[in-house]
Design a protein around this motif. Structure first.
Motif, PDB file in Angstrom:
ATOM      1  N   LEU A 122       0.836  -1.197   0.000  1.00 28.23           N
ATOM      2  CA  LEU A 122       0.000   0.000   0.000  1.00 28.23           C
ATOM      3  C   LEU A 122       0.873   1.250   0.000  1.00 28.23           C
ATOM      4  CD1 LEU A 122      -2.982  -0.694   2.437  1.00 28.23           C
ATOM      5  CD2 LEU A 122      -2.786  -1.146  -0.004  1.00 28.23           C
ATOM      6  N   PHE A 123       0.486   2.174  -0.854  1.00 23.25           N
ATOM      7  CA  PHE A 123       1.195   3.449  -0.972  1.00 23.25           C
ATOM      8  C   PHE A 123       0.197   4.597  -0.909  1.00 23.25           C
ATOM      9  CE2 PHE A 123       4.187   0.546  -2.817  1.00 23.25           C
ATOM     10  CZ  PHE A 123       5.443   1.113  -2.679  1.00 23.25           C
ATOM     11  N   TYR A 124       0.647   5.715  -0.386  1.00 23.05           N
ATOM     12  CA  TYR A 124      -0.046   6.975  -0.611  1.00 23.05           C
ATOM     13  C   TYR A 124       0.298   7.447  -2.021  1.00 23.05           C
ATOM     14  CZ  TYR A 124      -1.927   8.719   3.883  1.00 23.05           C
ATOM     15  OH  TYR A 124      -2.668   8.946   5.007  1.00 23.05           O
ATOM     16  N   VAL A 144      -5.135   6.106  -1.414  1.00 25.57           N
ATOM     17  CA  VAL A 144      -4.392   4.888  -1.094  1.00 25.57           C
ATOM     18  C   VAL A 144      -4.473   3.954  -2.296  1.00 25.57           C
ATOM     19  CG1 VAL A 144      -4.260   2.875   0.411  1.00 25.57           C
ATOM     20  CG2 VAL A 144      -4.886   5.098   1.373  1.00 25.57           C
ATOM     21  N   THR A 145      -3.294   3.525  -2.783  1.00 21.95           N
ATOM     22  CA  THR A 145      -3.233   2.642  -3.943  1.00 21.95           C
ATOM     23  C   THR A 145      -2.336   1.453  -3.630  1.00 21.95           C
ATOM     24  OG1 THR A 145      -2.921   2.644  -6.363  1.00 21.95           O
ATOM     25  CG2 THR A 145      -1.239   3.750  -5.038  1.00 21.95           C
ATOM     26  N   GLU A 179       1.971  -1.124 -12.368  1.00 24.04           N
ATOM     27  CA  GLU A 179       0.556  -0.778 -12.439  1.00 24.04           C
ATOM     28  C   GLU A 179      -0.008  -0.431 -11.067  1.00 24.04           C
ATOM     29  OE1 GLU A 179      -3.615  -2.587 -14.313  1.00 24.04           O
ATOM     30  OE2 GLU A 179      -1.728  -3.714 -14.452  1.00 24.04           O
ATOM     31  N   LEU A 180      -0.892   0.571 -11.049  1.00 24.88           N
ATOM     32  CA  LEU A 180      -1.532   0.997  -9.809  1.00 24.88           C
ATOM     33  C   LEU A 180      -2.915   0.374  -9.685  1.00 24.88           C
ATOM     34  CD1 LEU A 180      -0.705   4.822  -9.891  1.00 24.88           C
ATOM     35  CD2 LEU A 180       0.572   3.011  -8.720  1.00 24.88           C
ATOM     36  N   TYR A 181      -3.264  -0.002  -8.460  1.00 29.15           N
ATOM     37  CA  TYR A 181      -4.596  -0.521  -8.157  1.00 29.15           C
ATOM     38  C   TYR A 181      -5.171   0.346  -7.035  1.00 29.15           C
ATOM     39  CZ  TYR A 181      -2.791  -4.555 -10.700  1.00 29.15           C
ATOM     40  OH  TYR A 181      -2.233  -5.372 -11.658  1.00 29.15           O
ATOM     41  N   ASP A 182      -5.895   1.383  -7.419  1.00 28.19           N
ATOM     42  CA  ASP A 182      -6.415   2.329  -6.436  1.00 28.19           C
ATOM     43  C   ASP A 182      -7.402   1.633  -5.502  1.00 28.19           C
ATOM     44  OD1 ASP A 182      -4.930   4.278  -7.652  1.00 28.19           O
ATOM     45  OD2 ASP A 182      -6.588   5.033  -8.873  1.00 28.19           O
ATOM     46  N   MET A 183      -7.340   1.982  -4.211  1.00 24.50           N
ATOM     47  CA  MET A 183      -8.135   1.294  -3.203  1.00 24.50           C
ATOM     48  C   MET A 183      -9.164   2.206  -2.537  1.00 24.50           C
ATOM     49  SD  MET A 183      -6.902  -1.721  -3.421  1.00 24.50           S
ATOM     50  CE  MET A 183      -7.611  -2.518  -1.981  1.00 24.50           C
ATOM     51  N   PHE A 184      -8.702   3.321  -1.982  1.00 27.24           N
ATOM     52  CA  PHE A 184      -9.569   4.233  -1.238  1.00 27.24           C
ATOM     53  C   PHE A 184      -9.150   5.669  -1.499  1.00 27.24           C
ATOM     54  CE2 PHE A 184      -9.618   0.257   1.070  1.00 27.24           C
ATOM     55  CZ  PHE A 184     -10.948   0.088   1.399  1.00 27.24           C
ATOM     56  N   GLU A 185     -10.111   6.585  -1.445  1.00 26.49           N
ATOM     57  CA  GLU A 185      -9.775   8.006  -1.586  1.00 26.49           C
ATOM     58  C   GLU A 185      -8.857   8.470  -0.471  1.00 26.49           C
ATOM     59  OE1 GLU A 185     -12.813  10.774  -4.027  1.00 26.49           O
ATOM     60  OE2 GLU A 185     -13.296  10.485  -1.913  1.00 26.49           O
ATOM     61  N   ARG A 208      -8.066   7.408   5.917  1.00 23.11           N
ATOM     62  CA  ARG A 208      -9.117   7.557   6.928  1.00 23.11           C
ATOM     63  C   ARG A 208     -10.313   6.657   6.604  1.00 23.11           C
ATOM     64  NH1 ARG A 208      -9.679  12.425   6.355  1.00 23.11           N
ATOM     65  NH2 ARG A 208      -8.743  13.356   8.227  1.00 23.11           N
ATOM     66  N   GLU A 209     -10.748   6.694   5.332  1.00 21.92           N
ATOM     67  CA  GLU A 209     -11.902   5.890   4.942  1.00 21.92           C
ATOM     68  C   GLU A 209     -11.574   4.401   4.939  1.00 21.92           C
ATOM     69  OE1 GLU A 209     -13.414   7.607   1.329  1.00 21.92           O
ATOM     70  OE2 GLU A 209     -13.721   9.542   2.303  1.00 21.92           O
ATOM     71  N   LYS A 210     -10.360   4.053   4.548  1.00 19.81           N
ATOM     72  CA  LYS A 210      -9.956   2.643   4.593  1.00 19.81           C
ATOM     73  C   LYS A 210     -10.019   2.122   6.025  1.00 19.81           C
ATOM     74  CE  LYS A 210      -6.062  -0.512   4.161  1.00 19.81           C
ATOM     75  NZ  LYS A 210      -6.986  -1.663   4.031  1.00 19.81           N
ATOM     76  N   LEU A 211      -9.467   2.880   6.958  1.00 18.34           N
ATOM     77  CA  LEU A 211      -9.407   2.440   8.346  1.00 18.34           C
ATOM     78  C   LEU A 211     -10.804   2.340   8.956  1.00 18.34           C
ATOM     79  CD1 LEU A 211      -7.488   1.749  10.701  1.00 18.34           C
ATOM     80  CD2 LEU A 211      -7.487   4.163  11.296  1.00 18.34           C
TER      81      LEU A 211
END
Length: 253
Positions: A106-108, A120-121, A129-135, A138-141
């Motif tokens: 996971l990266f910012y 968060v990607t 390649e990037l796989y975006d996860m959450f905006e 905070r929202e991921k947690l």
């Protein structure tokens, strides 16, 4: 701003300490020096939310820990010190993935800052390649905690899609959920909503930059199927929203 330049996150702390058993006794923060070292690697100020996260959970996330993802400041620093990851002003490693079958960390992504946080990607340590996860982290947690300690603990759950006629269609869902007694534990963005009340909890979200139009997936948990059907029925009365249930857990008979 609190001591050492760490901003407070009262809504997040209230949510986590309320729903995660034993968190207050088990979470452990980074030292100011560790936070400063990570900031030097980033090459610019860290997002305020990440500074708060490190100050509370940078050594141990307690019950929020993931079996294969290591968010600790020490792991982040070790990965850079050993050359696994090269400093980059756009990307900052925030969690090391130990699963050898899918070693995407996971990266910012600092090209997408938002709400005192950043996107968060997932990607390989050296790039790709990037796989975006959450905006936001905070929202991921918050989403992970609400799912793990509320939704998945409910006797009945269902999953599906909510679609809307407008780009900001989730704002049309807010008054419906409020009328049903739900509150939003933290403020979220346009593609995520978290709702809870004593007998039910709901998560609505999709991955950022996914290009799926005015649609999010939802997971709803509650005390029984009748309660969930009533909630979904009320959502469906909002003319600009459509609800599609794809799965009941456990399956209804």
């Amino acid at each position: 701003m609190t001591e050492a330049g760490i901003e407070s996150e009262p809504e997040m702390e209230d949510l986590l300490l309320r729903i995660v058993p034993g968190l207050a006794e088990q979470w452990q923060g980074s030292t100011p020096d560790e936070i400063a070292q990570i900031e030097r690697i980033a090459g610019h100020p860290l997002p305020p939310f990440y500074r708060w996260f490190l100050s509370r959970m940078g050594q141990s996330m307690g019950p929020l820990s993931n079996s294969t993802l290591d968010f600790s400041a020490q792991r982040v620093l070790t990965c850079y010190a050993e050359g696994l990851v090269v400093p980059d002003p756009r990307f900052l490693l925030i969690a090391y993935e130990s699963d050898e079958m899918m070693p995407l960390h996971l990266f910012y992504d600092f090209s997408a800052p938002i709400r005192n946080d950043a996107l968060v990607t997932k990607r390989d340590a050296q790039g790709g390649e990037l796989y975006d996860m959450f905006e936001t982290l905070r929202e991921k947690l918050a989403r992970g905690a609400l799912f793990r300690f509320r939704v998945s603990e409910m006797p009945q759950q269902c999953k599906g899609l909510v679609e809307g006629a407008h780009p900001d269609f989730l704002s049309r869902l807010d008054p419906v959920m409020s009328s049903l007694g739900f509150t939003q534990p933290i403020a979220t963005g346009r593609i995520c909503r978290l709702y809870e009340r004593p007998d039910a909890a709901m998560i609505c979200d999709r991955t950022p930059r996914a290009g799926v139009g005015n649609r999010v997936t939802f997971t709803l948990g509650g005390s029984n199927a009748g309660t969930l059907r009533k909630i979904l029925g009320e959502i469906a009365t909002e003319s600009s929203l459509e609800v599609l249930v794809r799965k009941w857990i456990p399956e209804l008979r």
